[in-house]
Design an enzyme around this catalytic site. Structure first.
Site, PDB file in Angstrom:
ATOM      1  N   PHE A 193     -26.658 -62.258 -18.211  1.00 41.13           N
ATOM      2  CA  PHE A 193     -26.806 -62.402 -16.760  1.00 41.13           C
ATOM      3  C   PHE A 193     -25.476 -62.525 -16.027  1.00 41.13           C
ATOM      4  O   PHE A 193     -24.426 -62.637 -16.638  1.00 41.13           O
ATOM      5  CB  PHE A 193     -27.796 -63.482 -16.365  1.00 41.13           C
ATOM      6  CG  PHE A 193     -27.542 -64.905 -16.821  1.00 41.13           C
ATOM      7  CD1 PHE A 193     -28.569 -65.820 -16.717  1.00 41.13           C
ATOM      8  CD2 PHE A 193     -26.327 -65.329 -17.313  1.00 41.13           C
ATOM      9  CE1 PHE A 193     -28.380 -67.141 -17.093  1.00 41.13           C
ATOM     10  CE2 PHE A 193     -26.123 -66.641 -17.690  1.00 41.13           C
ATOM     11  CZ  PHE A 193     -27.162 -67.552 -17.582  1.00 41.13           C
ATOM     12  N   GLU A 194     -25.545 -62.427 -14.684  1.00 41.88           N
ATOM     13  CA  GLU A 194     -24.376 -62.272 -13.794  1.00 41.88           C
ATOM     14  C   GLU A 194     -23.627 -60.971 -14.081  1.00 41.88           C
ATOM     15  O   GLU A 194     -22.423 -60.867 -13.846  1.00 41.88           O
ATOM     16  CB  GLU A 194     -23.415 -63.469 -13.926  1.00 41.88           C
ATOM     17  CG  GLU A 194     -24.023 -64.808 -13.543  1.00 41.88           C
ATOM     18  CD  GLU A 194     -24.186 -65.002 -12.046  1.00 41.88           C
ATOM     19  OE1 GLU A 194     -23.822 -64.083 -11.296  1.00 41.88           O
ATOM     20  OE2 GLU A 194     -24.684 -66.050 -11.637  1.00 41.88           O
ATOM     21  N   GLY A 195     -24.345 -59.984 -14.593  1.00 38.71           N
ATOM     22  CA  GLY A 195     -23.738 -58.707 -14.981  1.00 38.71           C
ATOM     23  C   GLY A 195     -23.523 -58.695 -16.474  1.00 38.71           C
ATOM     24  O   GLY A 195     -22.836 -59.572 -17.019  1.00 38.71           O
TER      25      GLY A 195
END
Length: 394
Positions: A201-203
């Site tokens: 997550f967060e890229g």
């Protein structure tokens, strides 16, 4: 909730879609929720689908300005990625503490397993990874406090580097705990389930490597744009009046860059070997970037393997300069004990030697046949819907 959605905007008489950010209270009419997702890890954090059915939101609920939601989202991601990096450091410390306790108290063949070489290797690499990761987080947050406004690349590097080091640390800690590590009564298996999400997550770390590479080569790409219009050397020779200035400027920048970065000034005298090695790697990286840009041009956008190599090299360079800076400050501080300084020097030695090895490996592979073979093999696997080889022959 902070909700990002497309809104219509009239620009020069033409309607265009842009992203706007809103505050949306969960008790507004038309909002409903899906079932709680059954996740592998971070199970204390609920994940549900949120549904909006003709939800009315007043204009005063806009966060920032209308149509500026994308910029807000990117800034949120930047701070979130840095938070993931720093959180990963805390997780690594907790795992090393657990692994060290187990290794000191678990005995085999009459001796604690922490005295065996293969366990010592794991403990040493875990500690060095923490020091490097922590140094990156300290450097980045320090620069932010000093007023650095654009820290997108640095926060992405922290997220990638620290989350992968956390995963490796948890894996090695569980290995040290051996069979006990696989049991739920010990903390290792939960740490493994919980830490895996940090790479996603967060890229995802894959997309962040592309982001780091493409954002990082923007400067060199702009400086080579004019030179790139000259399709080959012969044309440059044919039109020396037009071309000589560009080539001379490019060559001058290359030479001045190599000379100015020959020595990393300010490093402690005990780190001179590493500072010189860093300068050499920085020069090599600069040349690799320029060579790839001249070879691929705009096609660099669709070539993810060289992007990955460049990102890996850039991340290692950032880790190294953060470690060199922090270690120099520690070694120059008279209030810090000699024992702590010796410990920091050991952490630095392992970190920088390992980092240089990773950098050199990526520098060697970029643009080489190995990376050209990978897509071919992947295509074959896709054709077979998996491994798809049943030939048994020896």
């Amino acid at each position: 909730y902070s909700v990002f959605c497309k809104t219509d905007h009239v620009v020069n008489g033409e309607v265009k879609e842009k992203i706007t950010c809103f505050i949306v209270e969960k008790d507004r009419a038309g909002i409903s929720f899906g079932e709680k997702e059954d996740k592998m890890g971070i199970r204390a954090s609920e994940t549900r689908a949120v549904y909006f059915d003709k939800v009315i939101v007043p204009a005063e609920n806009i966060i920032g300005e209308e149509g500026m939601g994308f910029k807000i989202a990117m800034n949120v991601l930047n701070t979130g990625r840095l938070s993931l990096g720093s959180g990963s450091v805390g997780g690594m410390k907790a795992m090393l503490k657990q692994a060290t306790f187990h290794a000191k108290n678990r005995k085999q063949f009459g001796d604690a397993i922490i005295n065996y070489g293969l366990i010592q290797e794991k403990i040493a690499h875990m500690a060095a990874s923490i020091y490097a990761s922590e140094s990156m987080v300290y450097m980045t947050t320090g620069k932010m406090v000093q007023g650095m406004e654009d820290y997108a690349i640095e926060s992405a590097m922290c997220k990638v580097y620290c989350s992968e080091n956390l995963w490796a640390t948890v894996d090695q800690a569980l290995q040290i705990a051996a069979g006990n590590g696989y049991m739920k009564e010990y903390p290792f298996e939960r740490a493994m389930r919980d830490s895996r999400i940090n790479l996603i997550f967060e890229g995802t770390n894959e997309i962040l490597r592309i982001f780091i590479a493409l954002m990082g080569i923007r400067g060199p790409s702009e400086s080579l744009k004019e030179l790139g219009k000259i399709s080959d050397v012969s044309k440059a020779i044919q039109d020396p009046i037009k071309s000589l200035g560009l080539i001379t400027e490019f060559a001058k920048n290359r030479i001045s860059k190599m000379i100015s970065s020959r020595v990393l000034t300010g490093a402690h005298k005990d780190l001179e070997e590493y500072a010189n090695a860093y300068s050499e790697m920085l020069n090599e990286f600069s040349i690799k970037v320029e060579n790839i840009l001249m070879k691929l041009g705009k096609k660099i956008i669709g070539n993810e393997l060289p992007q990955m190599r460049l990102a890996n090299m850039a991340i290692e360079l950032y880790a190294q300069v953060c470690v060199l800076s922090r270690t120099t400050a520690i070694l120059n501080d008279a209030s810090i004990s000699d024992d702590d300084k010796a410990y920091v020097k050991l952490l630095t030695d392992i970190t920088l030697k390992k980092s240089r090895k990773i950098f050199k490996q990526n520098a060697k592979l970029i643009g080489q046949k190995y990376d050209r073979l990978l897509p071919k093999l992947s295509d074959e696997v896709a054709k077979r819907d998996g491994y798809g080889l049943d030939i048994v022959k020896f």
